[in-house]
Design a protein around this motif. Structure first.
Motif, PDB file in Angstrom:
ATOM      1  N   LEU A 170       0.886  -1.185  -0.029  1.00  0.00           N
ATOM      2  CA  LEU A 170      -0.002  -0.035   0.160  1.00  0.00           C
ATOM      3  C   LEU A 170       0.984   1.117   0.063  1.00  0.00           C
ATOM      4  O   LEU A 170       0.763   2.263  -0.513  1.00  0.00           O
ATOM      5  CB  LEU A 170      -1.088  -0.046   1.401  1.00  0.00           C
ATOM      6  N   ASP A 171       2.036   1.273   0.846  1.00  0.00           N
ATOM      7  CA  ASP A 171       2.857   2.208   0.780  1.00  0.00           C
ATOM      8  C   ASP A 171       3.589   2.556  -0.430  1.00  0.00           C
ATOM      9  O   ASP A 171       3.565   3.718  -1.064  1.00  0.00           O
ATOM     10  CB  ASP A 171       4.003   2.067   1.661  1.00  0.00           C
ATOM     11  N   LEU A 172       3.993   1.532  -1.264  1.00  0.00           N
ATOM     12  CA  LEU A 172       4.417   1.652  -2.678  1.00  0.00           C
ATOM     13  C   LEU A 172       3.608   2.356  -3.660  1.00  0.00           C
ATOM     14  O   LEU A 172       3.883   3.059  -4.369  1.00  0.00           O
ATOM     15  CB  LEU A 172       4.933   0.523  -2.972  1.00  0.00           C
ATOM     16  N   GLN A 176       4.044   5.597  -5.379  1.00  0.00           N
ATOM     17  CA  GLN A 176       4.520   5.643  -6.814  1.00  0.00           C
ATOM     18  C   GLN A 176       3.155   5.102  -7.471  1.00  0.00           C
ATOM     19  O   GLN A 176       3.168   4.140  -8.231  1.00  0.00           O
ATOM     20  CB  GLN A 176       5.668   4.234  -6.985  1.00  0.00           C
ATOM     21  N   PRO A 177       2.431   6.081  -7.590  1.00  0.00           N
ATOM     22  CA  PRO A 177       1.092   5.710  -8.285  1.00  0.00           C
ATOM     23  C   PRO A 177       1.369   5.616  -9.671  1.00  0.00           C
ATOM     24  O   PRO A 177       2.031   6.064 -10.479  1.00  0.00           O
ATOM     25  CB  PRO A 177      -0.092   6.860  -7.920  1.00  0.00           C
ATOM     26  N   GLY A 178       0.331   4.833 -10.446  1.00  0.00           N
ATOM     27  CA  GLY A 178       0.288   4.588 -11.994  1.00  0.00           C
ATOM     28  C   GLY A 178       1.206   3.261 -12.372  1.00  0.00           C
ATOM     29  O   GLY A 178       1.377   3.166 -13.630  1.00  0.00           O
ATOM     30  N   LEU A 179       2.168   2.864 -11.525  1.00  0.00           N
ATOM     31  CA  LEU A 179       2.939   1.888 -12.026  1.00  0.00           C
ATOM     32  C   LEU A 179       2.049   0.444 -12.174  1.00  0.00           C
ATOM     33  O   LEU A 179       1.224   0.205 -11.594  1.00  0.00           O
ATOM     34  CB  LEU A 179       3.890   1.580 -10.826  1.00  0.00           C
ATOM     35  N   ASP A 180       2.609  -0.222 -13.075  1.00  0.00           N
ATOM     36  CA  ASP A 180       2.056  -1.598 -13.257  1.00  0.00           C
ATOM     37  C   ASP A 180       2.636  -2.813 -12.943  1.00  0.00           C
ATOM     38  O   ASP A 180       2.439  -3.933 -12.989  1.00  0.00           O
ATOM     39  CB  ASP A 180       1.551  -1.821 -14.827  1.00  0.00           C
ATOM     40  N   ARG A 181       3.698  -2.608 -11.902  1.00  0.00           N
ATOM     41  CA  ARG A 181       4.334  -3.589 -11.417  1.00  0.00           C
ATOM     42  C   ARG A 181       4.945  -3.008 -10.293  1.00  0.00           C
ATOM     43  O   ARG A 181       5.664  -1.909 -10.151  1.00  0.00           O
ATOM     44  CB  ARG A 181       5.736  -3.939 -12.270  1.00  0.00           C
ATOM     45  N   TYR A 182       5.069  -3.603  -9.063  1.00  0.00           N
ATOM     46  CA  TYR A 182       5.673  -3.414  -7.872  1.00  0.00           C
ATOM     47  C   TYR A 182       6.525  -4.438  -7.329  1.00  0.00           C
ATOM     48  O   TYR A 182       6.115  -5.520  -7.531  1.00  0.00           O
ATOM     49  CB  TYR A 182       4.593  -2.903  -6.628  1.00  0.00           C
ATOM     50  N   GLU A 183       7.627  -4.406  -6.391  1.00  0.00           N
ATOM     51  CA  GLU A 183       8.451  -5.439  -6.094  1.00  0.00           C
ATOM     52  C   GLU A 183       8.919  -4.922  -4.437  1.00  0.00           C
ATOM     53  O   GLU A 183       9.119  -3.774  -4.453  1.00  0.00           O
ATOM     54  CB  GLU A 183       9.708  -5.589  -6.890  1.00  0.00           C
TER      55      GLU A 183
END
Length: 288
Positions: A170-172, A176-183
């Motif tokens: 949730l913090d990521l 960093q809104p709008g990204l289609d990938r999070y790690e």
């Protein structure tokens, strides 16, 4: 969905015989589709007009006007509409819904065609990917509601429909809104295992795929590979019928063109016949 909706709109103009033929064809086509459990047609008033999972004589015809997919379609939304996971009123199993607006050529709203995809069938492909001990695979909706997870969680509020996600994710998403990938890396509150996670958003459907492996280098390589391997086939799961749909639409267009030509020929024959006769002739169909 597009094909069934198109044929339903055509059948409502032609008559009951054409409509019954459509329903028979839907049941036949469903038998060779490995992904969809049921196909239903909801009329413009929200009444469940047809459902392939039940006999035509089934008296249970619930009103589905309050379903989000019906309201969106009735409001004019076009294209594929996803809803769920939810429990259909005609079945206790958790399912995803794919729906599409049905309308006439002039845009008049006729209802909604609905496909039911059991969550259990979607999650059945996940165990084929080996992430090693402690590995996790999860499919979530666009607003992060859990659809399917392997291994499954125990407890009344731990399965399908669960909304709890890691604070790190949730913090990521906030930062960093709008990204289609999070790690990210986090300790799962459900089992206390520290994992490295990868979240990837689908491009053609409102879902996120998650893969997590215990936090070591080799496991992380497996995580990245598994994510890439999973997203493509699950996307294909939702859009398996694209090429088949194109062929079906071509067949329908050819059939309608052939019927139109036959009607034109019959009309020309009748006009030629009556014009050649010296007396006045009139005829009526059954509706006149």
């Amino acid at each position: 969905l597009l094909s069934v909706g198109f044929r339903y709109a055509h059948a409502t103009r032609v008559g009951d015989a054409e409509l019954q033929q459509l329903l028979a064809e839907v049941r036949h086509d469903l038998a060779i589709n490995p992904f969809i459990k049921r196909i239903g047609i909801v009329d413009r008033d929200g009444v469940n007009f047809f459902n392939s999972g039940f006999a035509d004589t089934n008296p249970s015809r619930p009103n589905l006007r309050d379903r989000a997919y019906f309201q969106r379609a009735a409001a004019g939304e076009k294209g594929t509409i996803f809803d769920g996971p939810l429990q259909p009123r005609l079945s206790p199993e958790w399912s995803l819904i794919m729906a599409r607006r049905i309308e006439r050529a002039d845009g008049e709203f006729l209802g909604v065609v609905v496909a039911t995809l059991p969550v259990e069938s979607i999650g059945a492909v996940f165990p084929r990917v080996d992430l090693g001990p402690g590995g996790v695979i999860n499919l979530r909706t666009a607003d992060l509601v859990q659809v399917a997870r392997v291994p499954s969680l125990k407890g009344a509020h731990a399965g399908v429909g669960r909304r709890k996600v890691a604070p790190a994710l949730l913090d990521l998403m906030r930062d960093q809104p709008g990204l289609d990938r999070y790690e990210y890396r986090a300790v799962a509150p459900s089992d206390g295992i520290e994992r490295r996670y990868a979240y990837q958003k689908f491009r053609r459907a409102p879902f996120w795929m998650t893969v997590g492996s215990p936090a070591d280098g080799a496991a992380w390589q497996r995580t990245a590979l598994a994510l890439a391997l999973l997203v493509a086939p699950v996307t294909a799961f939702f859009f398996w019928g694209a090429s088949r749909l194109a062929r079906e639409n071509q067949r329908l267009e050819e059939g309608i063109a052939e019927r139109t030509e036959q009607l034109a020929q019959r009309g020309a024959f009748l006009r030629g016949l009556t014009d050649a006769l010296p007396s006045m002739i009139a005829f009526w169909d059954m509706r006149s």
